[in-house]
Design a protein around this motif. Sequence first.
Motif: not given
Lengths: 276, 276
Positions: B262-270
């Motif tokens: 879930w952290i990796i997902k947020k980073i890719i989005e940003k």
Amino acid sequence: MNIKLAKNYGFCFGVKRAIKIAESTQNASTIGPLIHNNEEIMRLKKNFNVETLEDISHVSGTKKAIIRTHGIPKQDLQFLKEKKVDIIDATCPYVTKPQKICEKMSKEGYDIVIFGDEMHPEVKGVKSYASGKVHVVLHVSELAALKLSARVAVVSQTTRKVEEFKEIVSYLISHYKEVRVFNTICNATFENQDAARELSKESDVMVVVGGKNSSNTKQLLHISKEFCSDSYLIESERELEASWFEGKEQCGITAGASTPDWIIKKIIEKISNFKV
Amino acid sequence: MNIKLAKNYGFCFGVKRAIKIAESTQNASTIGPLIHNNEEIMRLKKNFNVETLEDISHVSGTKKAIIRTHGIPKQDLQFLKEKKVDIIDATCPYVTKPQKICEKMSKEGYDIVIFGDEMHPEVKGVKSYASGKVHVVLHVSELAALKLSARVAVVSQTTRKVEEFKEIVSYLISHYKEVRVFNTICNATFENQDAARELSKESDVMVVVGGKNSSNTKQLLHISKEFCSDSYLIESERELEASWFEGKEQCGITAGASTPDWIIKKIIEKISNFKV
């Protein structure tokens, strides 16, 4: 031209011990050559009536059998016992050790890797003591084809180079969970090699004395050639050629672990007499 | 700009297992952080009431103690048992293994060398299981000062580099008669490292996601920097800076073994939303 001997050269502990055993036994036969030096074997025959049998099949009629420094396969030892031959064991203790390790590690369920030359008598002997899976490899590239269990024990032929042994071990530890490493390389080999390396750096011609079928002598030649391209391997002073020394200033001399001092002495004398 | 994830990244087997254990235990306390990721620890606190104790001295009043992935020293485990605390063991099985090896090898009379960081909780735990001589070394240069017996057993912290482990072993085998090597480096670490290496070769900016005190995350950063000088280590998307991506064409992303998806997902989005 200056002639300089390597800091360490020639007879190792195991060979000195084997010759002493042969001299004090007399009228005996060795199974295969006692050491890798024809000249010394001829001397033992002449002075102490120590015969050299080609192999175990020629043993009939022999009363006393000397086991040579390299050892013999377990089955051959058993055969001698059955034939009721007196066994005088001149196996180098540094060779007995990997034999015992192989026997023990097999019993404990390890697959065994022997770093060495499959055709070498020492390796044949050591290998025979493994009761389970055992593989002899001479180069790290041979390891990929092996299918070993998760627990591997590894020993080395006593006369191999430690750097190559390290390569074997490095491969094994990145592929197997437990690798039990027994460094059975002999210190005498190291010391002669180190001294040959040092001497060849300061020499413009190197003479390596030893049996042409001796593994450790060939290693000395290889090392000498790295630093001194004019390096020659000879078994006796008869092979020396004056032309090797023309225009040279520093002659280095080293000798394999099976080379007696009396041969080296003759060689130095002959080189000294060359008009170069 | 293209964004590409490494072929292998993030949570390893041991971490997935520990989180599952924590989620299903609830209302428990972990001795020290369960895994090296603050964000995930906050999630476990919020959603499952899993507390994080600073260390074992804060355990009084705790009914259920979760042992974290890195394990704890043997003495601490004993202390918990004496305090009659319910022990839920989330020690990674790949960490339990070197603990057991240390215990067994000490009993068999081997001196033990642990390749790792003396201050790392995993290493502290593993070391505590040795009952005889034990040394922790982080670099091959530290070995010369050690005086070990002829029989040495060696294990590694699970997250170290195998190449450095090989250097340690190479030194040991040329100085000691028997070296029993247990490659306890974890495959997940290898796989994440290999994938990071491949990806960093084709990237002009690399983002490594993971705890800043996580050993394996720092290794990933180190590897990425070898091939891609613009490599950044972040714990959350809040640390991202748009300037890192200006003029870049290929952005690679990898994550340490304690980083949740879930952290990796947020980073890719940003990163995707940056106007670069």
